[in-house]
Design an enzyme around this catalytic site. Structure first.
Site, PDB file in Angstrom:
ATOM      1  CG  ASP A   1       5.481   4.365  -9.918  1.00  0.00           C
ATOM      2  OD1 ASP A   1       5.607   4.002  -8.732  1.00  0.00           O
ATOM      3  OD2 ASP A   1       5.225   3.575 -10.847  1.00  0.00           O
TER       4      ASP A   1
ATOM      5  CB  CYS B   1       4.136  -0.896  -5.737  1.00  0.00           C
ATOM      6  SG  CYS B   1       2.611  -1.864  -5.648  1.00  0.00           S
TER       7      CYS B   1
ATOM      8  CG  HIS C   1       2.020   0.003  -9.645  1.00  0.00           C
ATOM      9  ND1 HIS C   1       3.113  -0.578  -9.040  1.00  0.00           N
ATOM     10  CD2 HIS C   1       2.419   1.263 -10.001  1.00  0.00           C
ATOM     11  CE1 HIS C   1       4.123   0.279  -9.035  1.00  0.00           C
ATOM     12  NE2 HIS C   1       3.723   1.406  -9.612  1.00  0.00           N
TER      13      HIS C   1
END
Length: 658
Positions: free
Chosen positions: A472, A412, A456
């Site tokens: 995202d 991520c 994250h």
């Protein structure tokens, strides 16, 4: 070596039984925090000591022990590069206790044994510096009870009282101590800070940090340690809305994203917002100053401010379990962006990511609307062969360009960092946000567990008319990460820890059930601070706004009541336990008084016997035997326990009739 360099243990100084068991119980948990070689030293000295008792092995004299002490101190200093601090201090305590086993000798053997027991207490307290969970608390209670029992045994010559008598004594002491400890814990005015810590413990840092580079979040995701637990008091947000905001990173040097220094205040960044969602967070110690909130916070916990980027910042680092009530908004609109901030949040180092900057400039030329530039980046991630993996190839030269155009495999932090770089190159204000995504429901479903494996990174872009908007890019590559967690999105879930995989194994199920106990312990013990104390007293007594003066008055009153109750119980138990023969005789006299043969105040047992024989000849034999036996036991030099039992048996059978 001269023979006098070795000595023999004291004949009565034995490590067998309670002393050895208590010492082993106190030292065993430290194996996880001291070096393995030091644990081996303890095992070796323990075996040597037992061999000296069982096989008459010789023990080193004081000069040899002094040399061993110097050697161990040097080894510990070399291991930790210091002899101060928690780790080195506990290691020194562990080493000196191990050597003390070999100093338990002929002269002063009882004193050495008592010193070992006192060292056992210190070892129990030292372990609490590392962990204060419910399992550790139960171990500490058991270890203290064992050490106290061993202390009673070694304090008496000839082995001390029987084990049953020692158990009764220790149980009585703990029964008196626990109520006082509970009163002190509940009512003593709370001060901020952990129950057990040293000043340097605040330097220990875990969880999401103030910077992010390739591999930072991926490494954190391999841990199943709990970051925080959350209980929602209102509605439950959907899985794709559970973004827990932590550090906001807006400075980039070509390799690493970092936080800017923001002064926290009391003004929230949103100008328009939906109805707030309420929840309670129990945060584990992290050594960081920030707290976590869902999306954008809408309330401030005690001693906390909010930055312009929506971060919750405490006045001091989180070095203890912190419980705070929080509100957040999921639908909002932030205010306008100042020209200086706009320029700063579109800036990239000139030499960083030249290919990405060229692509961003191309999008800026092609798409007039910044929202279309955002969609262009997301479309690229969806259509190109990008992979989401916990173990991406290294990008040693330029992290963004090598990821976007060469490896196309990342976690991520790779996607969030590259996306923000593309947006800035396309003249869209953007920043990286780190924190946690999702959370695992507890077995009962009444709270969520957010682990380090839920760490994250995502992005935020500023769009005209909407303000800061969460984007995202991971969702474009691996949407299952947002819905079901990391394990469902990566090709190698076995690289994650057991609890991070969120499987259905019986081990994971049992550990989750134990987590409920730890959650309750954290809420009511470790996070029992001033706010929690006022909440509890408000629930118990209806006092919501009690200050420290009222707490002191309440504490003194409660201690006086508990002390008086314990004193009365102690007096009664001592009176009853002091004269069992007198209690038996009193029951006998009460039965005779019930049929009109009450004993006179100045009447001895033999005079009483004579009067009963005169008034009730039919009771002469039965009462005569009892009274004669009582007189012999009462006035004899050495009362016989067997004869006392026989007397009690006679008394149980004695039922006189009027």
């Amino acid at each position: 070596m001269r023979p006098e360099a070795w000595t023999r243990p004291a004949p009565g100084a034995r490590l067998y039984g309670l002393p050895g068991l208590a010492l082993l119980c106190a030292m065993a948990p430290h194996v996880t925090v001291v070096p393995l070689w030091l644990a081996a030293v303890f095992i070796a000295t323990g075996l040597w000591r037992l061999g000296a008792e069982a096989r008459d092995w010789a023990l080193p004299n004081r000069w040899l022990l002094a040399a061993a002490t110097v050697a161990l101190c040097g080894a510990i200093g070399w291991q930790y590069r210091t002899l101060f601090g928690r780790e080195a201090g506990v290691a020194l305590l562990y080493a000196m206790t191990s050597l003390k086993l070999l100093e338990w000798r002929v002269h002063g053997g009882q004193r050495d044994a008592l010193v070992l027991m006192l060292l056992g207490y210190l070892l129990v307290m030292a372990r609490m510096l590392y962990d204060q969970g419910p399992v550790t608390a139960l171990w500490a209670l058991a270890s203290v009870a064992l050490t106290l029992a061993a202390q009673v045994r070694v304090a008496s010559d000839g082995g001390g009282p029987p084990v049953a008598a020692v158990a009764r004594l220790v149980g009585g002491l703990l029964a008196r101590a626990v109520p006082l400890a509970l009163v002190l814990f509940v009512l003593f005015p709370r001060v901020p800070g952990p129950l057990w810590s040293l000043p340097q413990d605040a330097a220990a840092r875990t969880g999401v940090g103030e910077d992010m580079s390739p591999g930072t979040i991926a490494e954190l995701s391999r841990s199943d340690a709990v970051a925080f637990r959350v209980r929602f008091t209102g509605g439950l947000p959907a899985a794709d809305r559970r973004y827990w905001r932590g550090p906001v990173l807006d400075r980039y040097d070509g390799r690493t994203w970092r936080m800017s220094e923001e002064l926290p205040g009391e003004h929230f960044p949103q100008t328009e917002a939906s109805q707030a969602l309420s929840y309670v967070v129990t945060l584990e110690p992290s050594g960081r100053r920030w707290l976590y909130a869902l999306d954008l916070p809408d309330s401030l916990p005690a001693q906390t401010g909010v930055t312009a980027s929506g971060m919750l910042i405490r006045r001091s680092a989180v070095t203890e379990v912190v419980r705070y009530e929080q509100r957040s908004v999921l639908e909002y609109r932030t205010g306008p962006l100042a020209s200086w901030d706009r320029s700063r949040l579109q800036r990239l180092p000139p030499s960083a990511a030249p290919r990405a900057q060229a692509l961003g400039r191309e999008w800026r030329t092609r798409f007039a609307d910044p929202a279309d530039r955002v969609q262009a980046a997301l479309t690229m991630f969806r259509r190109e062969p990008f992979r989401y993996t916990l173990s991406p190839p290294l990008t040693p030269n330029d992290a963004v360009d090598e990821f976007l155009f060469d490896t196309r495999a990342g976690f991520c932090e790779h996607y969030a960092g590259a996306f923000v770089a593309l947006m800035r190159a396309a003249e869209v204000p953007a920043r990286v946000v780190t924190g946690y995504l999702g959370g695992e429901p507890s077995p009962g479903g009444d709270y969520f567990i957010v682990r380090q494996s839920d760490a994250h990174a995502w992005a935020e872009v500023w769009l005209e008319g909407r303000g800061w908007t969460r984007i995202d890019p991971t969702a474009a590559i691996a949407p299952e990460r947002v819905e079901r967690g990391t394990a469902s999105a990566i090709p190698d879930p076995d690289s994650l820890s057991l609890l991070s995989r969120r499987g259905e194994s019986w081990v994971a199920s049992a550990l989750l059930k134990l987590d409920a106990l730890e959650y309750a312990w954290n809420e009511w013990v470790l996070a029992y601070g001033p706010d929690r104390q006022r909440e509890l007293l408000g629930w118990l007594l209806g006092w919501r706004d009690i200050d420290w003066r009222g707490l002191i008055l309440l504490l003194v009153s409660a201690l006086a009541i508990v002390g008086l109750a314990l004193a009365l119980l102690n007096r009664r138990s001592r009176r009853q336990g002091r004269d069992p023969l007198g209690r038996s005789y009193a029951r006998f006299c009460a039965r005779l008084a019930a049929i009109g043969l009450a004993r006179q105040a100045s009447e001895g047992p033999l005079s009483y016997r004579a009067r009963i024989a005169r008034l009730r000849p039919d009771l002469a034999d039965a009462t005569g035997q009892i009274l004669v036996r009582y007189a012999e036991l009462r006035f004899g030099e050495h009362p016989d326990p067997q004869r006392l039992r026989e007397l009690n048996a006679q008394l149980r059978r004695f039922r006189p009739r009027a």
